[in-house]
Design a protein around this motif. Structure first.
Motif, mmCIF file in Angstrom:
data_model
loop_
_atom_site.group_PDB
_atom_site.id
_atom_site.type_symbol
_atom_site.label_atom_id
_atom_site.label_comp_id
_atom_site.label_asym_id
_atom_site.label_seq_id
_atom_site.Cartn_x
_atom_site.Cartn_y
_atom_site.Cartn_z
ATOM 1 N N SER A 38 -9.970 -7.743 -37.452
ATOM 2 C CA SER A 38 -11.256 -7.728 -37.992
ATOM 3 C C SER A 38 -12.073 -6.855 -36.902
ATOM 4 C CB SER A 38 -11.617 -9.581 -37.812
ATOM 5 O OG SER A 38 -10.973 -10.117 -38.582
ATOM 6 N N LEU A 39 -13.031 -6.293 -37.665
ATOM 7 C CA LEU A 39 -14.038 -5.697 -36.678
ATOM 8 C C LEU A 39 -15.499 -6.299 -36.759
ATOM 9 C CD1 LEU A 39 -13.506 -2.144 -38.209
ATOM 10 C CD2 LEU A 39 -12.164 -3.389 -36.420
ATOM 11 N N ARG A 40 -16.123 -6.109 -35.715
ATOM 12 C CA ARG A 40 -17.382 -6.598 -35.417
ATOM 13 C C ARG A 40 -18.286 -5.460 -35.964
ATOM 14 N NH1 ARG A 40 -21.205 -5.025 -30.726
ATOM 15 N NH2 ARG A 40 -22.952 -6.422 -31.129
ATOM 16 N N LEU A 55 -22.159 4.818 -37.488
ATOM 17 C CA LEU A 55 -22.274 5.505 -35.988
ATOM 18 C C LEU A 55 -21.116 4.834 -35.516
ATOM 19 C CD1 LEU A 55 -25.661 4.660 -35.092
ATOM 20 C CD2 LEU A 55 -24.712 6.858 -36.429
ATOM 21 N N ILE A 56 -19.849 5.954 -34.920
ATOM 22 C CA ILE A 56 -18.635 5.627 -34.664
ATOM 23 C C ILE A 56 -18.723 5.700 -33.085
ATOM 24 C CG2 ILE A 56 -16.259 6.087 -34.613
ATOM 25 C CD1 ILE A 56 -16.858 7.542 -37.466
ATOM 26 N N PHE A 82 -20.117 -0.278 -35.581
ATOM 27 C CA PHE A 82 -18.822 -1.333 -35.417
ATOM 28 C C PHE A 82 -18.189 -1.074 -34.276
ATOM 29 C CE2 PHE A 82 -17.311 2.451 -37.739
ATOM 30 C CZ PHE A 82 -16.016 2.688 -36.906
ATOM 31 N N ASP A 83 -17.447 -2.158 -33.727
ATOM 32 C CA ASP A 83 -16.670 -1.791 -32.552
ATOM 33 C C ASP A 83 -15.283 -1.812 -32.926
ATOM 34 O OD1 ASP A 83 -19.028 -2.942 -31.336
ATOM 35 O OD2 ASP A 83 -17.927 -5.069 -30.800
ATOM 36 N N PRO A 84 -14.623 -0.554 -32.825
ATOM 37 C CA PRO A 84 -13.208 -0.410 -33.125
ATOM 38 C C PRO A 84 -12.071 -1.410 -32.730
ATOM 39 C CG PRO A 84 -14.459 1.627 -32.305
ATOM 40 C CD PRO A 84 -15.204 0.424 -32.061
#
Length: 366
Positions: A38-40, A55-56, A82-84
């Motif tokens: 799961s990604l935040r 935005l990465i 997101f947080d990868p």
């Protein structure tokens, strides 16, 4: 005195407005992109703006590193970061910590969030993730790309002959990172951000990085730099591209050379900035990105709005006798001009059978 009070009211109101504008409302949630991952995700901005910026973040950082850009871009556009995987508040996993799997995560995330033709903005490791995304999915579904201060890796093929000492030094830094993670991250954050920042700000960046276990962090660095040649992505890019580099970057010449291989690329360098150019020179960085996005064509869905959805009625609605009569007068004549609809036999047939009779021969004669 009254005039002074009015001036104070204006100043206070203006201050609150500026603050509200600079800090739009953010929503944060967790999105499942894989069976066990799961990604935040952070979202903000104008859903109906017609453009979405994704935005990465880079290695060992999170969506929060983009906070200044989220606040600025969300005034005009929809913004997602997101947080990868294995970074920040996203799932920590020993599987898939490569640009290729993170690209797959990104593709799944865009689908789940109903993002159409986004602008991908990748910094540092995020550039590798974008390259992996392009190699697998192409750029037909993208409006644009922004590559921030990193060159795409040629993989092991790009290691120069006779550079054993340089490679050994790099792996020594990995060993230092594993043994002294917090100290390493503190020094790294101070190196990639040249402008003075508060101790709290640096501590926040370090805290982000500590979420990633050091063995996973090393695996990420190796996967980014040595495992896959992602250079073919340069020739596959067929959408507008902006490449932004720090004028102090050690890979400046490489970034410029790669930008020349992209058919529709524009290269910019930012003076007086370290690797995190968007933190050192946020105004200049934001201006470059906003100007670039403003020139992009709107998504096709905005040029050709989708038709209104068909709504099925559960129970047929039978108009009253008077309504049938009034409607028949309005509709039967225009329909009679089309040969595909048979003429209505009589006024009583209009009332009894509706506006038209498709097969008058079956109507019982009186």
């Amino acid at each position: 005195m009254k005039l002074l009070s009015q001036i104070l009211v204006v100043l206070v109101t203006t201050g609150f407005s500026a603050h509200a504008e600079s800090a739009p409302e953010l929503s944060e949630r967790t999105v499942d992109v894989d069976n066990d991952v799961s990604l935040r995700v952070i979202e903000a901005g104008q859903l109906a703006s017609g453009a979405t910026l994704v935005l990465i973040p880079g290695w060992s950082t999170t969506a929060d590193v983009w906070r200044e850009q989220i606040n600025r871009f969300a005034r005009t556009y929809r913004v997602i970061s997101f947080d990868p995987r294995s970074q920040g508040k996203s799932t920590i996993t020993t599987d898939g910590n490569t640009p290729e799997i993170r690209a797959q995560d990104l593709h799944t995330l865009l689908g789940l969030l109903s993002v159409r033709r986004p602008v991908l903005v990748g910094w540092s490791q995020g550039v590798e993730d974008i390259a992996a995304f392009i190699n697998r999915y192409g750029t037909d579904d993208l409006s644009g790309i922004v590559l921030v201060d990193a060159a795409i890796s040629p993989g092991a093929e790009g290691i120069p002959a006779g550079s054993a000492q340089q490679t050994a030094t790099l792996f020594e830094t990995f060993a230092t990172y594993q043994a002294h993670q917090q100290e390493y991250l503190a020094n790294m954050m101070r190196a990639i951000v040249s402008k003075p920042r508060s101790n709290d700000a640096v501590e926040d960046l370090v805290t982000m990085g500590l979420k990633t276990p050091p063995d996973i962090g090393v695996a990420m660095r190796i996967a980014d730099s040595f495992t896959v040649n992602r250079m073919p992505a340069l020739k596959k890019i067929n959408c507008p591209t902006l490449s932004i580099a720090s004028a102090k970057s050690g890979g400046l010449a490489q970034q410029q050379a790669q930008a020349k291989q992209i058919s529709r690329a524009h290269f910019e360098k930012i003076e007086d900035a370290a690797h995190a150019v968007f933190l050192d020179q946020p105004d200049r960085f934001n201006e470059l990105v906003m100007t670039f996005v403003a020139k992009l064509a709107p998504p096709a869905s905005d040029l050709h709005p989708a038709p209104a959805p068909f709504v099925e009625i559960d129970q047929p609605v039978t108009p009253s006798l008077v309504e049938q009569y009034r409607t028949a007068l309005k509709i039967v004549k225009p329909r009679q001009r089309h040969q595909r609809v048979a003429r209505v036999r009589s006024f009583w047939d209009k009332l009894r059978y509706g506006w038209t009779v498709e097969n008058p021969q079956y109507v019982k004669k009186r």
